[in-house]
Design a protein around this motif. Structure first.
Motif, PDB file in Angstrom:
ATOM      1  N   TRP A 135      29.787  62.991  36.806  1.00 45.06           N
ATOM      2  CA  TRP A 135      30.604  64.284  36.856  1.00 45.06           C
ATOM      3  C   TRP A 135      29.751  65.120  37.517  1.00 45.06           C
ATOM      4  O   TRP A 135      30.572  66.045  38.269  1.00 45.06           O
ATOM      5  CB  TRP A 135      30.987  64.603  35.376  1.00 45.06           C
ATOM      6  N   TYR A 189      26.166  61.604  32.657  1.00 50.53           N
ATOM      7  CA  TYR A 189      26.865  62.936  32.957  1.00 50.53           C
ATOM      8  C   TYR A 189      26.491  62.977  34.411  1.00 50.53           C
ATOM      9  O   TYR A 189      27.204  63.829  34.949  1.00 50.53           O
ATOM     10  CB  TYR A 189      26.051  64.012  32.379  1.00 50.53           C
ATOM     11  N   CYS A 215      30.888  63.555  28.096  1.00 42.35           N
ATOM     12  CA  CYS A 215      30.595  63.696  29.571  1.00 42.35           C
ATOM     13  C   CYS A 215      31.836  64.462  30.128  1.00 42.35           C
ATOM     14  O   CYS A 215      31.764  65.844  30.673  1.00 42.35           O
ATOM     15  CB  CYS A 215      30.258  62.638  30.364  1.00 42.35           C
ATOM     16  N   GLU A 216      32.960  64.232  29.703  1.00 38.33           N
ATOM     17  CA  GLU A 216      34.116  64.762  30.176  1.00 38.33           C
ATOM     18  C   GLU A 216      34.274  66.040  29.655  1.00 38.33           C
ATOM     19  O   GLU A 216      34.933  66.883  30.220  1.00 38.33           O
ATOM     20  CB  GLU A 216      35.427  63.893  30.106  1.00 38.33           C
ATOM     21  N   ALA A 217      33.840  66.036  28.224  1.00 39.91           N
ATOM     22  CA  ALA A 217      34.239  67.570  27.462  1.00 39.91           C
ATOM     23  C   ALA A 217      33.063  68.518  28.127  1.00 39.91           C
ATOM     24  O   ALA A 217      33.404  69.621  28.351  1.00 39.91           O
ATOM     25  CB  ALA A 217      33.819  67.307  26.118  1.00 39.91           C
ATOM     26  N   PRO A 229      28.534  75.638  28.191  1.00 45.57           N
ATOM     27  CA  PRO A 229      28.374  74.502  27.537  1.00 45.57           C
ATOM     28  C   PRO A 229      27.639  74.555  26.155  1.00 45.57           C
ATOM     29  O   PRO A 229      28.098  73.831  25.149  1.00 45.57           O
ATOM     30  CB  PRO A 229      27.853  73.581  28.497  1.00 45.57           C
ATOM     31  N   ALA A 256      31.795  68.544  31.260  1.00 41.26           N
ATOM     32  CA  ALA A 256      32.302  68.642  32.631  1.00 41.26           C
ATOM     33  C   ALA A 256      33.414  69.803  32.502  1.00 41.26           C
ATOM     34  O   ALA A 256      33.632  70.505  33.569  1.00 41.26           O
ATOM     35  CB  ALA A 256      32.680  67.615  33.475  1.00 41.26           C
ATOM     36  N   TYR A 257      34.386  69.434  31.530  1.00 35.35           N
ATOM     37  CA  TYR A 257      35.608  70.226  31.472  1.00 35.35           C
ATOM     38  C   TYR A 257      35.053  71.887  30.956  1.00 35.35           C
ATOM     39  O   TYR A 257      35.524  72.843  31.438  1.00 35.35           O
ATOM     40  CB  TYR A 257      36.306  69.891  30.242  1.00 35.35           C
ATOM     41  N   ALA A 258      34.184  72.026  30.075  1.00 33.17           N
ATOM     42  CA  ALA A 258      33.534  73.189  29.750  1.00 33.17           C
ATOM     43  C   ALA A 258      32.934  73.941  30.995  1.00 33.17           C
ATOM     44  O   ALA A 258      33.342  75.196  31.148  1.00 33.17           O
ATOM     45  CB  ALA A 258      32.636  73.187  28.817  1.00 33.17           C
ATOM     46  N   LYS A 259      32.277  73.253  31.662  1.00 29.62           N
ATOM     47  CA  LYS A 259      31.598  73.836  32.836  1.00 29.62           C
ATOM     48  C   LYS A 259      32.709  74.390  34.011  1.00 29.62           C
ATOM     49  O   LYS A 259      32.753  75.383  34.469  1.00 29.62           O
ATOM     50  CB  LYS A 259      30.630  72.898  33.695  1.00 29.62           C
ATOM     51  N   SER A 260      33.831  73.344  34.313  1.00 25.64           N
ATOM     52  CA  SER A 260      34.633  73.699  35.052  1.00 25.64           C
ATOM     53  C   SER A 260      35.762  74.964  34.868  1.00 25.64           C
ATOM     54  O   SER A 260      36.251  75.685  35.676  1.00 25.64           O
ATOM     55  CB  SER A 260      35.470  72.596  35.496  1.00 25.64           C
ATOM     56  N   SER A 261      35.756  75.116  33.460  1.00 23.31           N
ATOM     57  CA  SER A 261      36.384  76.058  33.027  1.00 23.31           C
ATOM     58  C   SER A 261      35.651  77.414  32.976  1.00 23.31           C
ATOM     59  O   SER A 261      36.403  78.430  32.339  1.00 23.31           O
ATOM     60  CB  SER A 261      37.285  75.893  31.877  1.00 23.31           C
TER      61      SER A 261
END
Length: 293
Positions: free
Chosen positions: A291, A288, A192-194, A205, A196-201
């Motif tokens: 997040w 998920y 989930c964190e991976a 995804p 979320a990180y992909a989307k935020s950056s």
């Protein structure tokens, strides 16, 4: 007792998301199938294909040589096996009792002991692989009990799974499933964190998954559940409410052994938050949402 399709009568109690497929595999090769589930409508498809429906576990027990249970919670297992109308009191001597529910190792050992006293055979055999593994007969099956009983039931296990391992004495299958659930619990947070990180950056995804799913970060959850997360598909392959139950068993067992499991404790707390928000009947990939929201 020799296990033979067309001859050995198999009972299956619990026709849910996974149980329906598992029971279906046994029918396809010719085992006479007897079924019971609290909600009869869940069994309609199997009944239409020729399975015999029973009004109670007791009437099923009287007919069958092998009985498989795949229910929700340890309290359900306890009721089905140890109750006044339970399998241990209603089954014939020589019957093989296989509990494939994820349940308590201590309860599994107790069922084994009482079965042996009644000249029955008991195995705990929880599974991993979710709805897809059940449907495609690719489950991992973790077995606890006697070697000779395991070998006798291996032809049946192999119709439902591709990775069938005897882990040790009664309860060992359940302990192994706890290892499985502990590994999944922390991994799900990472998946989930991976994402979320992909989307935020600003990454796509799906494209990120192409790179990381087959590398060192690869896992079953990343390959099978991350695409469902991205698609917003939170329908259950495995219910959140059942995963919370499993994590509770694992936390209790770990505490009894004096083992610290902080990753498991964090995952359990996050899933409980989701359950309190009304998502207990969604799939575990709904983590998920923590997040997303």
């Amino acid at each position: 007792m020799g296990i033979q399709a067309n001859h050995t009568k198999v009972g299956f109690i619990g026709i849910g998301v996974m149980g329906k497929s598992m029971a279906g595999h046994l029918m396809k090769v010719g085992y006479p199938l007897h079924i019971y589930t609290r909600t009869m409508s869940k069994a309609t498809e199997l009944i239409d294909q020729g399975a015999a429906w029973h009004q109670s576990p007791a009437t099923l027990a009287a007919e069958c040589d092998v009985i498989i249970t795949m229910v929700g919670y340890p309290k359900d297992v306890e009721e089905i096996y140890l109750g006044e109308q339970g399998l241990l009191k209603q089954s014939k001597a020589g019957t093989y009792l296989i509990d494939m529910t994820t349940s308590s190792p201590l309860l599994a050992a107790d069922i084994y002991k009482q079965a042996k006293e009644r000249q029955m055979h008991a195995l705990d055999a929880p599974v991993s692989g979710g709805d897809v593994g059940a449907r495609e007969a690719r489950l991992s099956i973790m077995v606890g009990g006697d070697q000779e009983d395991y070998e006798a039931m291996l032809p049946i296990f192999q119709l439902m799974g591709t990775n069938v391992v005897l882990q040790g004495k009664a309860g060992a299958g359940q302990h192994t499933k706890m290892c499985n659930q502990i590994a999944i619990a922390s991994n799900m947070i990472g998946v989930c964190e991976a994402l979320a990180y992909a989307k935020s950056s600003g990454l796509d995804p799906d494209t990120v998954l192409q790179s990381i799913a087959t590398g060192a970060a690869g896992s079953w959850s990343l390959s099978n559940l991350a695409p469902r997360m991205i698609a917003g598909n939170f329908e259950p392959g495995f219910y959140i409410k059942h995963f919370i139950k499993d994590m509770g068993i694992a936390l209790e067992s770990a505490e009894a052994m004096g083992l610290k499991t902080p990753g498991l404790a964090l995952a359990a707390s996050l899933y409980k938050q989701l359950a309190e928000q009304g998502y207990e009947d969604k799939g575990t990939q709904a983590l998920y949402k923590v997040w997303m929201e």
